[in-house]
Design a protein around this motif. Sequence first.
Motif, mmCIF file in Angstrom:
data_model
loop_
_atom_site.group_PDB
_atom_site.id
_atom_site.type_symbol
_atom_site.label_atom_id
_atom_site.label_comp_id
_atom_site.label_asym_id
_atom_site.label_seq_id
_atom_site.Cartn_x
_atom_site.Cartn_y
_atom_site.Cartn_z
ATOM 1 N N LEU A 15 0.829 -1.199 0.000
ATOM 2 C CA LEU A 15 0.000 0.000 0.000
ATOM 3 C C LEU A 15 0.865 1.252 0.000
ATOM 4 O O LEU A 15 0.628 2.190 -0.762
ATOM 5 C CB LEU A 15 -0.942 -0.006 1.207
ATOM 6 N N ILE A 16 1.885 1.271 0.845
ATOM 7 C CA ILE A 16 2.804 2.409 0.915
ATOM 8 C C ILE A 16 3.497 2.617 -0.427
ATOM 9 O O ILE A 16 3.691 3.753 -0.860
ATOM 10 C CB ILE A 16 3.830 2.192 2.043
ATOM 11 N N LYS A 17 3.839 1.519 -1.101
ATOM 12 C CA LYS A 17 4.508 1.607 -2.399
ATOM 13 C C LYS A 17 3.554 1.952 -3.533
ATOM 14 O O LYS A 17 3.995 2.213 -4.649
ATOM 15 C CB LYS A 17 5.208 0.283 -2.710
ATOM 16 N N GLY A 18 2.246 1.945 -3.259
ATOM 17 C CA GLY A 18 1.272 2.249 -4.294
ATOM 18 C C GLY A 18 0.956 1.077 -5.201
ATOM 19 O O GLY A 18 0.409 1.257 -6.286
ATOM 20 N N GLU A 19 1.274 -0.120 -4.769
ATOM 21 C CA GLU A 19 1.020 -1.325 -5.547
ATOM 22 C C GLU A 19 -0.308 -1.923 -5.073
ATOM 23 O O GLU A 19 -0.355 -2.846 -4.262
ATOM 24 C CB GLU A 19 2.181 -2.305 -5.401
ATOM 25 N N LEU A 55 -6.703 1.363 1.539
ATOM 26 C CA LEU A 55 -6.621 0.985 0.132
ATOM 27 C C LEU A 55 -7.774 1.600 -0.650
ATOM 28 O O LEU A 55 -7.570 2.239 -1.689
ATOM 29 C CB LEU A 55 -6.632 -0.538 -0.014
ATOM 30 N N HIS A 56 -8.992 1.436 -0.142
ATOM 31 C CA HIS A 56 -10.154 1.943 -0.869
ATOM 32 C C HIS A 56 -10.186 3.475 -0.882
ATOM 33 O O HIS A 56 -10.666 4.068 -1.854
ATOM 34 C CB HIS A 56 -11.437 1.338 -0.298
ATOM 35 N N THR A 57 -9.645 4.107 0.139
ATOM 36 C CA THR A 57 -9.507 5.569 0.114
ATOM 37 C C THR A 57 -8.571 5.974 -1.018
ATOM 38 O O THR A 57 -8.882 6.884 -1.791
ATOM 39 C CB THR A 57 -8.977 6.090 1.462
ATOM 40 N N ASN A 58 -7.435 5.298 -1.120
ATOM 41 C CA ASN A 58 -6.474 5.618 -2.180
ATOM 42 C C ASN A 58 -7.052 5.371 -3.567
ATOM 43 O O ASN A 58 -6.685 6.054 -4.529
ATOM 44 C CB ASN A 58 -5.196 4.804 -2.008
#
Length: 76
Positions: A15-19, A55-58
């Motif tokens: 999640l932090i990595k945007g994957e 995750l769903h926020t992002n």
Amino acid sequence: RRLIKPLVELSNLYLIKGEYVETEANIVRATNLSEKVYGRESLIFAESQEIMARLHTNLGDFDKAKREISECIKIV
């Protein structure tokens, strides 16, 4: 049982990595396992719900994120 926490941590890293695809695959597995092993009232289940909410926020899915964070708050 031993797999749940590493899956949660791995999901957080992705999640932090945007994957997001990897995040979702791992956090769904962790959530399902934590629910089956510890139940929906457990802290590890709440932790997995919190990552799902982030995750769903992002991803811009704020309705899902709101439901998941509400579930998490009920537990803790």
